[in-house]
Structures are given as C-alpha cells and as structure tokens.
Scaffold this motif. Structure first.
Motif, mmCIF file in Angstrom:
data_model
loop_
_atom_site.group_PDB
_atom_site.id
_atom_site.type_symbol
_atom_site.label_atom_id
_atom_site.label_comp_id
_atom_site.label_asym_id
_atom_site.label_seq_id
_atom_site.Cartn_x
_atom_site.Cartn_y
_atom_site.Cartn_z
ATOM 1 N N GLN A 233 -3.761 42.268 -0.809
ATOM 2 C CA GLN A 233 -2.349 42.223 -1.254
ATOM 3 C C GLN A 233 -1.749 41.395 -0.213
ATOM 4 O O GLN A 233 -2.102 40.825 0.700
ATOM 5 N N ILE A 234 -0.301 41.290 -0.650
ATOM 6 C CA ILE A 234 0.428 40.313 0.146
ATOM 7 C C ILE A 234 1.742 41.056 0.985
ATOM 8 O O ILE A 234 2.312 41.950 0.536
ATOM 9 N N GLY A 235 1.539 40.513 2.191
ATOM 10 C CA GLY A 235 2.573 41.274 3.109
ATOM 11 C C GLY A 235 3.524 40.201 3.871
ATOM 12 O O GLY A 235 3.446 39.084 3.666
ATOM 13 N N LEU A 236 4.469 40.635 4.648
ATOM 14 C CA LEU A 236 5.661 39.924 5.204
ATOM 15 C C LEU A 236 5.939 40.339 6.623
ATOM 16 O O LEU A 236 5.820 41.591 7.009
ATOM 17 N N ALA A 237 6.005 39.356 7.527
ATOM 18 C CA ALA A 237 6.321 39.688 8.795
ATOM 19 C C ALA A 237 7.077 38.755 9.510
ATOM 20 O O ALA A 237 7.378 37.440 8.760
ATOM 21 N N LYS A 238 7.994 38.815 10.695
ATOM 22 C CA LYS A 238 8.725 38.024 11.294
ATOM 23 C C LYS A 238 8.475 37.887 12.580
ATOM 24 O O LYS A 238 7.810 38.857 13.284
ATOM 25 N N SER A 239 8.945 36.727 13.298
ATOM 26 C CA SER A 239 8.626 36.630 14.801
ATOM 27 C C SER A 239 9.828 35.606 15.275
ATOM 28 O O SER A 239 10.250 34.664 14.658
ATOM 29 N N LYS A 240 10.161 35.753 16.447
ATOM 30 C CA LYS A 240 11.274 34.766 17.148
ATOM 31 C C LYS A 240 10.518 33.421 17.421
ATOM 32 O O LYS A 240 11.139 32.580 17.313
ATOM 33 N N ARG A 248 6.234 43.508 11.083
ATOM 34 C CA ARG A 248 5.975 43.451 9.935
ATOM 35 C C ARG A 248 6.999 44.328 8.983
ATOM 36 O O ARG A 248 7.593 45.293 9.491
ATOM 37 N N HIS A 249 6.813 43.942 7.720
ATOM 38 C CA HIS A 249 7.945 44.224 6.695
ATOM 39 C C HIS A 249 7.638 46.121 6.556
ATOM 40 O O HIS A 249 6.608 46.351 6.425
ATOM 41 N N PRO A 250 8.923 46.973 6.725
ATOM 42 C CA PRO A 250 8.799 48.301 6.535
ATOM 43 C C PRO A 250 7.966 48.623 5.249
ATOM 44 O O PRO A 250 7.634 49.764 4.992
ATOM 45 N N GLU A 251 8.157 47.714 4.221
ATOM 46 C CA GLU A 251 7.607 48.346 2.756
ATOM 47 C C GLU A 251 6.455 47.482 2.523
ATOM 48 O O GLU A 251 6.117 47.499 1.381
ATOM 49 N N ASN A 252 5.630 46.847 3.289
ATOM 50 C CA ASN A 252 4.444 46.050 3.076
ATOM 51 C C ASN A 252 3.573 47.101 2.554
ATOM 52 O O ASN A 252 3.532 48.333 2.860
ATOM 53 N N PRO A 253 2.439 46.675 1.574
ATOM 54 C CA PRO A 253 2.517 45.343 1.061
ATOM 55 C C PRO A 253 3.609 44.952 0.020
ATOM 56 O O PRO A 253 4.095 46.156 -0.964
ATOM 57 N N ILE A 254 4.327 43.606 0.009
ATOM 58 C CA ILE A 254 5.401 43.576 -1.058
ATOM 59 C C ILE A 254 4.850 42.953 -2.465
ATOM 60 O O ILE A 254 5.471 43.315 -3.427
ATOM 61 N N ILE A 255 3.700 42.458 -2.529
ATOM 62 C CA ILE A 255 3.044 42.270 -3.849
ATOM 63 C C ILE A 255 1.294 42.712 -3.857
ATOM 64 O O ILE A 255 0.805 42.385 -2.638
ATOM 65 N N ALA A 256 1.298 43.406 -4.838
ATOM 66 C CA ALA A 256 -0.087 44.258 -4.921
ATOM 67 C C ALA A 256 -0.642 43.930 -6.305
ATOM 68 O O ALA A 256 0.179 43.571 -7.394
ATOM 69 N N PRO A 257 -1.779 43.999 -6.600
ATOM 70 C CA PRO A 257 -2.515 44.046 -7.920
ATOM 71 C C PRO A 257 -1.959 45.014 -8.971
ATOM 72 O O PRO A 257 -1.537 46.208 -8.285
ATOM 73 N N ASP A 258 -1.848 44.750 -10.375
ATOM 74 C CA ASP A 258 -1.466 45.621 -11.164
ATOM 75 C C ASP A 258 -2.953 45.708 -11.972
ATOM 76 O O ASP A 258 -3.492 45.022 -12.594
ATOM 77 N N PRO A 259 -3.375 47.186 -11.674
ATOM 78 C CA PRO A 259 -4.626 47.338 -12.552
ATOM 79 C C PRO A 259 -4.743 47.095 -13.983
ATOM 80 O O PRO A 259 -3.687 47.210 -14.840
#
Length: 308
Positions: A233-240, A248-259
């Motif tokens: 699946q796809i996640g999102l994070a950020k760094s200085k 890490r984004h609090p709602e990870n994963p942001i993109i996931a498979p659709d069965p």
C-alpha cells in the motif's frame, strides 16, 4: 482484517477511468513524471520490452503511444539485461536519468545497480558511463540497489537521491546519497534513513520505492509500505531535513488495493505533483502478474498532517 485497508483515505480519490496506462502494452510500472509546457511527461518501466519508455499527456489521464527511450545492453556481468525504475530530472536544458539495471539469476535471484544517462530531447538517452554510479556495498543493501528518486536542490547545489536497497524482488529500506555531478555519489553514513515500522501492521514487512518532494522547507515522502512480500500500500511521511525525524501521516495508508480491481493485490511506487489546485499521484497497481499504472487525486494543498 487489521492492516488491510481498501480504497483511499485522507482526501485522496482514485480516478474512475483507471488504469491510465497498461492494457495491450503489457506490464507497465514504476514511474517518474515531469511537468511540461503542454502537460506531463511520464517515464516508466516497460517490463514486456525490458526497457524504459516515455509517454506524454495534456491532463495526466490520457497518454500517448509509448516510445522506448533506453533499451537493455549486453555487458560481461549482465548488469543491464533488464532496465526499469527510472528517475528523471530536467535541469539546464538536459534530461538526467538515473535508472535500475538488473541481472536475473534463478528464482528471484540476481543483482540490481543504479546507472546514469542523459538526453537533450528527453526521448533519446545516452549512458554517461558503462559502470553503475551506485551499487550495493553495505550489509543492509544486500544484493540490490534500485528505485532511485532524485531531485536537484538549487539552494545547496546538490543532487539528492533516495534509493531502495535489499533483496532484488522487493527491496527492504530506503537510503540517501548526494552528488554534485550525478555520477559520483556519497552515501549517508547513517543509512537507511527510512524503513518499515513493525508497530504499523500495514507496513510491518518493508518500506521502499519512494518519491520525495521538497516544499516550504520540509520534505514529503510518498512511499510503499509492505504488509508482507506481496501485499503493498502507499503511505506518506514528512521530515525537516529529508533524512531524519520522519513523521508518518496519521491516516496511512493513503492508497490501498481495491479487492478484485486492477490494483486489487498491491499498490506500488507513487509519484506525486501539485498542479496549483490539486495533487496528482500516479502509481502502479497489481492484480495477479499484471501491473498497470493509475492515478489518484487530492483537492487542495493541505494533506492532513497533524499540525498543518
């Protein structure tokens, strides 16, 4: 089931016409996208041809007939029997491409190295040297380096690369290196800079295949999180600083498979661009042995990190 999410979260929506590239072209995956005067230019891995191809689009959804821009070449080591996973930077009238050359051996065995080529028109690329510019050296890198993601930092006058290392089939973690000329790279002593979080079931196995953007003094990383070797699946994070303190984004994963859908078994290798009104994120989805490329969108600038 815990960790198995479907669809999208955090304001992302998959394009209803997905996939946007694949079908009769065969397996298309792992992309790099540039904005152009007329829209977008995508470089992608064309597994059917063992090559890297290029295609253009006005809107990011409908793409032109692909054209091979870099093909395999014979070497004594077999380093470039199969080419894939490009990263392209346009700077001072030249297209700079870093890509993965692979040698296959047995069931999921072999090696992967990172090479470098350039082009004046963005279509016909010439290698700058026969040897790789990055190769596995550290224990965590095992047999393979792949998935380069490169930016030119104008302020620091450096190319910055986030790359994946580990097993050849699916790499394990993300390292960081810098270069002044695109050929001679210095790896960070503290690599890897990003790896799987065993406390998060959705990415407990591996984290790799990232795209990093520098915006407003911080770095955004879109990355692949693996629950196991086959489910991604796809996640999102950020760094200085782009190397440490990743949030890490609090709602990870942001993109996931659709069965049952074209991306029903895995979502891989994100690449995102903000077009001034919305984010567009291209990724490759897998169903069975077939990978194709789709797109998801997010309206507005804010991505929903805590503190935004």
């Amino acid at each position: 089931m815990e960790g198995f999410c479907t669809g999208t979260r955090a304001g992302w929506e998959k394009f209803e016409g997905n996939p946007v590239l694949g079908g009769s072209y065969g397996v298309c995956f792992d992309i790099s996208v540039l904005e152009t005067d007329g829209g977008y230019r995508m470089y992608f891995s064309w597994r059917t041809r063992k090559s890297i191809a290029v295609t253009d689009s006005r809107d990011g959804f409908s793409w032109s007939e692909p054209e091979i821009c870099l093909a395999p070449r014979p070497t004594p080591q077999g380093w470039e029997n199969d080419l894939n996973r490009p990263a392209v930077v346009y700077r001072e009238g030249i297209y700079h491409m870093w890509y993965t050359g692979q040698f296959h051996s047995g069931d999921r065995g072999g090696t992967s190295h990172i090479f470098y080529a350039v082009s004046e028109d963005g279509i016909h690329f010439q290698r700058k040297q026969d040897e790789p510019v990055l190769w596995p050296e550290e224990p965590w890198e095992k047999s393979s380096l792949m998935c380069p993601d490169v930016m030119w930092d104008e302020e620091e006058q450096l190319y910055k690369m986030w790359y994946s290392g580990g097993e050849k089939y699916e790499p394990n973690a993300i390292g960081y290196a810098v270069s002044k000329d695109g050929i001679h790279w210095k790896k960070r002593a503290g690599n890897p800079v990003f790896q799987a979080d065993p406390e998060n079931p959705w990415e407990q196995h591996k984290a790799a295949g990232c795209h990093v953007i520098k915006l407003d003094g911080e770095y955004l990383m879109f990355y692949i999180g693996y629950q196991n070797e086959d489910y991604a699946q796809i996640g999102l994070a950020k760094s200085k600083d782009g190397v440490s303190g990743w949030m890490r984004h609090p709602e990870n994963p942001i993109i996931a498979p659709d069965p049952g859908a074209w991306d029903g078994e895995a979502c891989y290798k994100p690449y995102a661009i903000y077009d001034g009104n919305r984010w567009m994120l291209w990724y490759n989805g897998r169903k069975g042995h077939v990978e194709q490329i789709g797109v998801a969108v997010h309206e507005g600038w804010e991505l929903g990190f805590q503190g935004d």
